[in-house]
Design a protein around this motif. Structure first.
Motif, PDB file in Angstrom:
ATOM      1  N   VAL A   7      57.497  26.006  29.673  1.00 11.04           N
ATOM      2  CA  VAL A   7      58.639  26.663  30.312  1.00 11.04           C
ATOM      3  C   VAL A   7      58.225  27.492  31.181  1.00 11.04           C
ATOM      4  O   VAL A   7      57.729  28.040  30.747  1.00 11.04           O
ATOM      5  CB  VAL A   7      59.302  27.612  28.863  1.00 11.04           C
ATOM      6  CG1 VAL A   7      60.075  26.351  28.222  1.00 11.04           C
ATOM      7  CG2 VAL A   7      58.860  28.434  28.595  1.00 11.04           C
ATOM      8  N   VAL A  59      54.612  26.211  26.038  1.00  9.11           N
ATOM      9  CA  VAL A  59      53.351  27.320  27.097  1.00  9.11           C
ATOM     10  C   VAL A  59      54.346  27.258  28.005  1.00  9.11           C
ATOM     11  O   VAL A  59      55.032  26.515  28.678  1.00  9.11           O
ATOM     12  CB  VAL A  59      52.414  26.051  27.240  1.00  9.11           C
ATOM     13  CG1 VAL A  59      53.008  24.952  27.727  1.00  9.11           C
ATOM     14  CG2 VAL A  59      51.203  26.483  27.483  1.00  9.11           C
ATOM     15  N   ALA A 125      61.390  24.998  42.543  1.00  6.51           N
ATOM     16  CA  ALA A 125      61.579  24.560  42.800  1.00  6.51           C
ATOM     17  C   ALA A 125      60.361  23.052  43.670  1.00  6.51           C
ATOM     18  O   ALA A 125      60.578  22.454  44.755  1.00  6.51           O
ATOM     19  CB  ALA A 125      62.460  24.311  44.091  1.00  6.51           C
TER      20      ALA A 125
HETATM   21  N1  LIG Z   1      54.112  29.010  35.333  1.00 11.28           N
HETATM   22  C1  LIG Z   1      54.770  27.811  34.890  1.00 11.28           C
HETATM   23  N2  LIG Z   1      54.825  27.837  32.918  1.00 11.28           N
HETATM   24  C2  LIG Z   1      54.962  27.122  32.458  1.00 11.28           C
HETATM   25  N3  LIG Z   1      55.249  25.429  32.445  1.00 11.28           N
HETATM   26  C3  LIG Z   1      55.631  25.442  33.767  1.00 11.28           C
HETATM   27  C4  LIG Z   1      55.215  26.762  34.654  1.00 11.28           C
HETATM   28  N4  LIG Z   1      55.471  26.643  36.110  1.00 11.28           N
HETATM   29  C5  LIG Z   1      56.123  25.321  36.172  1.00 11.28           C
HETATM   30  N5  LIG Z   1      56.639  25.018  34.386  1.00 11.28           N
HETATM   31  C6  LIG Z   1      57.203  23.773  34.277  1.00 11.28           C
HETATM   32  O1  LIG Z   1      57.116  22.309  35.163  1.00 11.28           O
HETATM   33  C7  LIG Z   1      58.224  22.037  35.244  1.00 11.28           C
HETATM   34  C8  LIG Z   1      58.789  21.790  36.823  1.00 11.28           C
HETATM   35  O2  LIG Z   1      58.571  23.277  37.886  1.00 11.28           O
HETATM   36  P1  LIG Z   1      58.001  22.972  39.346  1.00 11.28           P
HETATM   37  O3  LIG Z   1      57.176  21.294  39.439  1.00 11.28           O
HETATM   38  O4  LIG Z   1      57.673  24.115  39.783  1.00 11.28           O
HETATM   39  O5  LIG Z   1      59.173  22.285  40.126  1.00 11.28           O
HETATM   40  C9  LIG Z   1      59.621  23.503  34.907  1.00 11.28           C
HETATM   41  O6  LIG Z   1      60.616  22.827  34.516  1.00 11.28           O
HETATM   42  C10 LIG Z   1      58.019  23.763  33.628  1.00 11.28           C
HETATM   43  O7  LIG Z   1      58.402  22.740  32.978  1.00 11.28           O
END
Ligand SMILES: Nc1ncnc2c1ncn2[C@@H]1O[C@H](COP(=O)(O)O)[C@@H](O)[C@H]1O
Ligand SMILES: Cc1cc2nc3c(=O)[nH]c(=O)nc-3n(C[C@H](O)[C@H](O)[C@H](O)COP(=O)(O)OP(=O)(O)OC[C@H]3O[C@@H](n4cnc5c(N)ncnc54)[C@H](O)[C@@H]3O)c2cc1C
Lengths: 262, 316
Positions: A7, A59, A125
C-alpha cells in the motif's frame, strides 16, 4: 495462506497548488491511501473472511506520516503492517527497482503465498512495481486484475485481466503469485468505528534498511526528478465566465449553435 | 550498441495502433543514439505483422512465432533473447495493459532502469532525459536516467504512426517457449447491452465530482433536457452506479459524438483516450487546473450543482 498487500500513501494536488523545486508543496497536497491499493486491501480482507487467508499483512515504504494511511488499511481489516523508511530515501525519487529491493526483503521475512498490489500509484503512476516484484521473487503474476477467484486447493488464481476496449483476458495463474489489482474488483468497505478502534491496537512494525539487511547503496535510484512544471496547455478552450446562471446561459447558446436541442 | 529495440503489440489478429507509433518514437531515439532501429514481433501471424511494421526508418524486424496471443512469459523470453542478440541501448514497449504485464519484468531481469508512461525524451551528452506526468496529469516532469542502457514504455497516442513502405530485413528468431505459470484461457467481451454510447450524437458524461449516487438524477435530467445520452468516467461504473456499457475511456468505449459534456470529470489520460475525438468538448469542473480543460473547447470553472440546474432550466 498469508497475503501481503502493498500500500502506498499518495498525494493529491489541491485545486490551487505551488510547485517548490521538483515537487508540489507539501501544504498543497492531500494525502490518502492509493485508490488501487484500497481495492487490493479489500481483496485481501475478503480472502480472510472467506477462510482462505489466515493473515493479511500490509506493507508500505513511506515516512512516518504514512502511518495514518496504513492505519486505514488496518481499520479495514488488515491484521498488521510493516512500514519501511530510511534517511536514504529522503529527497530521492525512488525507481521501481529500489522499491522492489525493499519489498523483496519484506517478502523474504513474511513468506506470503499471495502478494496483492495496485495497478498504479495515483501520484507517480509507474504502474510497474507489482510485476517487477514478481520477477524478482520468482512468483508468477497477472497485471490489471478486475476479477479474482482463488482456488487454494488447486493452487491457482483464476483472474480476469482488463485489457483495452472492453475486452477481458481470462487467465489462470499458479500460486505463489503477485496480482496487480484494478479498481472495480470489489467494493472497498469504509472503515467502521469499531475497525478504527481496533486498528489502534494493531502492530505497525517500523523498519529501516539495516533491519532488512539492506544498505543505502542497494536502493540507489537510477532516476532523478530534474524538473516539475505545469504543462503548457495547447488548448484554445473558451472559458465561459460569469455566475452559474450567466455561464449556463452562454453555454446554452453555444450548445444550440452546435445543434443540441431536445 | 546504441541500437533501439521496439517491441510491437497485436491482439486477435490485428496490430495495435501503438505499434506504429512506437516506430516513430523508436526512430527518434535511434537517431539521437546514432544506432539502428530493430523491431520485435512476437506470436500470431508474425509474417503479416512484420509486413505491416516494415516502414521507412526500420532497419531490422525480428519475428518470434511462438504462440498466437500475448503471453507474458513468452514475450519476456523473446525480448530477453532479442536483447542478447542485438545488445540495444534502449528497449521500448507500449505503455499498454499488456506492456505493463511484461516490461517491468524484463527490465528487472536485465537490470535496466525503467521509466513508464513516457511522453517524450531527449538524449544529449550521453544521457537520457524523459518527460512524463505526475499527480493525475496536473504536472509534467523531466526525469534524468542514469545508466548506459534503459527500458521505456511509451504512452499511446503521443507519437505519430509511422507511414509508408520500408525495406527492413526480416529475420525469424528461435526462442524456446518456457514453462509458464500463467495460462490464458480465453477472452470475454464486456460492456454490451441495450445502449451503445458510441452511437450518440450528444453525450452528457458524469464523473466522480457528482459525489453521491442519488445526485445522478441531476445529470439524468440534464441528459433528458438536451436529448442526450448519459455516459460516465470509470469510478461511476466501479461504484456500480451505472452499467459498464456507459463507461468512456481506455477500458470502456471510444466515443466521437458531436458534443461531449464532461461534468465533474478530471480528464485522466485513460478517460481522454476514449473521448478526445469528440467534435466539441465541454467541461464543467470546479478545478481550473483539471486536465480536462486542456482538451476542452468550452469550459465552465464552477460547481456542477450550481451550473447544471441552470443549464437544465435553459432547455426546459
Ligand atoms: N512506496 C510504496 N510502498 C508500498 N507499496 C508501493 C509503493 N509504491 C508503489 N507501491 C505498490 O505498487 C503499486 C503500483 O505502484 P507504481 O508502480 O509506483 O505505480 C501501488 O499500487 C502499490 O501497491
Ligand atoms: C489501466 C487503467 C484503465 C483505466 N480506464 C479508464 C477508463 O476507461 N475510463 C475512465 O474514465 N477512467 C479509466 N481509468 C481511471 C482513470 O485513471 C481515473 O482514475 C478516472 O478517469 C477518474 O475519474 P473522474 O475524472 O470521474 O474522477 P476524478 O479524477 O476524481 O475527478 C473528479 C473531478 O470532479 C471535479 N469536481 C469535484 N466536485 C465537483 C463539483 N461539485 N462540480 C464540478 N466539478 C467537481 C474535481 O475537480 C475533479 O476534477 C483507468 C485507469 C487505469 C490504470
Amino acid at each position: 495462506m498469508k497475503v501481503l498487500v502493498t500500500v502506498k500513501e499518495v498525494g493529491e494536488a489541491d485545486d490551487d497548488f505551488e510547485i517548490e523545486g521538483t515537487d508540489i508543496a507539501a501544504s498543497d497536497l492531500e494525502y490518502d491511501l492509493n485508490e488501487w491499493d484500497d481495492y487490493a486491501v479489500e481483496a485481501g480482507v475478503q480472502l480472510a473472511e472467506a477462510g482462505i487467508a489466515d493473515e493479511v499483512v500490509a506493507v508500505t515504504i513511506g515516512p512516518e506520516r504514512a502511518e495514518e494511511t496504513i492505519r486505514m488499511a488496518l481499520a479495514k481489516g488488515a491484521d498488521r503492517a510493516v512500514r519501511v523508511w530510511d534517511d536514504a530515501f529522503e529527497g530521492t525519487f525512488a525507481d521501481v527497482s529500489s522499491k522492489v529491493d525493499v519489498l523483496e526483503a519484506v517478502v523474504d521475512e513474511e513468506e506470503p503465498e499471495l502478494v496483492l498490489s495496485g495497478v498504479q500509484a495515483a501520484d507517480t503512476a509507474f504502474g510497474a512495481t507489482g510485476v517487477a516484484l514478481a520477477e524478482r521473487i520468482g512468483f508468477d503474476h497477472a497485471a490489471v486484475v478486475n476479477d479474482l477467484d482463488l482456488d487454494a486447493d488447486a493452487g491457482v488464481a483464476n483472474v480476469h485481466r482488463e485489457l483495452e476496449g472492453g475486452i477481458e483476458e481470462l487467465t489462470e495463474v499458479d500460486l505463489p503469485a503477485v496480482l496487480t489489482v484494478q479498481t472495480g474488483l470489489n467494493e472497498p468497505r469504509y472503515a467502521s468505528l469499531r475497525g478504527i478502534r481496533q486498528a489502534q491496537r494493531k502492530e505497525i512494525a517500523a523498519k529501516d534498511l539495516g533491519d532488512l539487511g539492506l544498505t543505502p547503496a542497494d536502493v540507489e535510484s537510477a532516476l532523478t526528478l530534474t524538473e516539475m512544471y505545469e504543462p503548457e496547455s495547447d488548448s484554445d478552450a473558451e472559458i465561459i465566465e460569469g455566475d452559474a446562471g450567466e455561464a449556463a446561459g452562454r453555454l446554452a447558446d453555444v450548445l444550440r449553435e452546435k445543434g443540441v436541442d431536445a | 550498441m546504441s541500437d533501439v529495440l521496439v517491441v510491437s503489440e497485436h491482439r486477435r489478429g490485428e496490430l495495435r495502433d501503438v505499434s506504429l507509433e512506437l516506430l516513430t518514437a523508436g526512430r527518434e531515439l535511434a537517431d539521437a543514439l546514432g544506432g539502428d532501429l530493430h523491431v520485435g514481433v512476437v506470436a500470431g501471424d508474425v509474417e503479416r505483422f512484420a509486413d505491416e511494421l516494415n516502414r521507412p526508418g526500420v532497419d531490422r524486424i525480428h519475428t518470434v512465432e511462438n504462440g498466437e496471443e500475448f503471453d507474458h512469459t513468452v514475450y519476456a523470453a523473446a525480448v530477453d533473447t532479442l536483447v542478447d542478440r542485438i545488445d540495444p541501448t534502449a528497449v521500448l514497449t507500449p505503455n499498454s495493459v499488456n506492456g505493463l504485464d511484461y516490461a517491468p519484468a524484463i527490465a528487472e531481469r536485465l537490470d535496466l532502469p525503467l521509466v513508464t508512461d513516457v511522453l517524450g525524451f531527449a538524449y544529449d551528452d550521453d544521457s537520457l532525459t524523459v518527460t512524463r506526468e505526475m499527480y493525475g496529469s496536473k504536472v509534467e516532469t523531466t526525469v534524468a536516467v542514469e545508466g548506459d542502457r534503459f527500458c521505456l514504455t511509451a504512452r499511446g497516442g503521443e507519437f505519430a504512426p509511422a507511414e509508408g513502405v520500408g525495406d527492413a530485413e526480416v529475420e525469424a528468431v528461435d526462442v524456446e517457449t518456457p514453462e509458464s505459470g500463467a495460462r490464458v484461457k480465453g477472452f470475454e467481451e464486456v460492456g454490451g447491452g441495450d445502449v451503445d454510447i458510441a452511437d450518440a450524437d450528444v453525450l452528457v458524461s458524469v464523473g466522480r465530482g457528482i459525489g453521491e449516487e442519488e445526485n445522478l438524477e441531476l445529470v439524468e435530467e440534464l441528459a433528458d433536457a438536451l436529448g442526450a445520452t448519459l455516459s460516465s468516467s470509470r469510478p461511476i461504473v466501479d461504484n456500480g452506479w451505472l452499467p459498464k456499457n456507459r463507461q468512456v475511456g481506455q477500458s470502456g468505449k471510444v466515443v466521437t459524438p458531436d458534443v461531449y459534456i464532461a461534468v465533474g470529470i478530471s480528464g485522466a489520460v485513460q478517460h481522454v483516450a476514449g473521448m478526445k475525438g469528440s467534435e466539441t468538448i465541454v467541461a464543467i469542473n470546479t478545478d481550473p487546473n483539471a486536465p480536462i480543460f486542456d482538451i476542452a473547447d468550452y469550459g465552465i470553472v464552477g460547481d456542477l450543482f450550481d451550473v447544471v440546474p441552470e443549464l437544465i432550466a435553459e432547455f426546459e
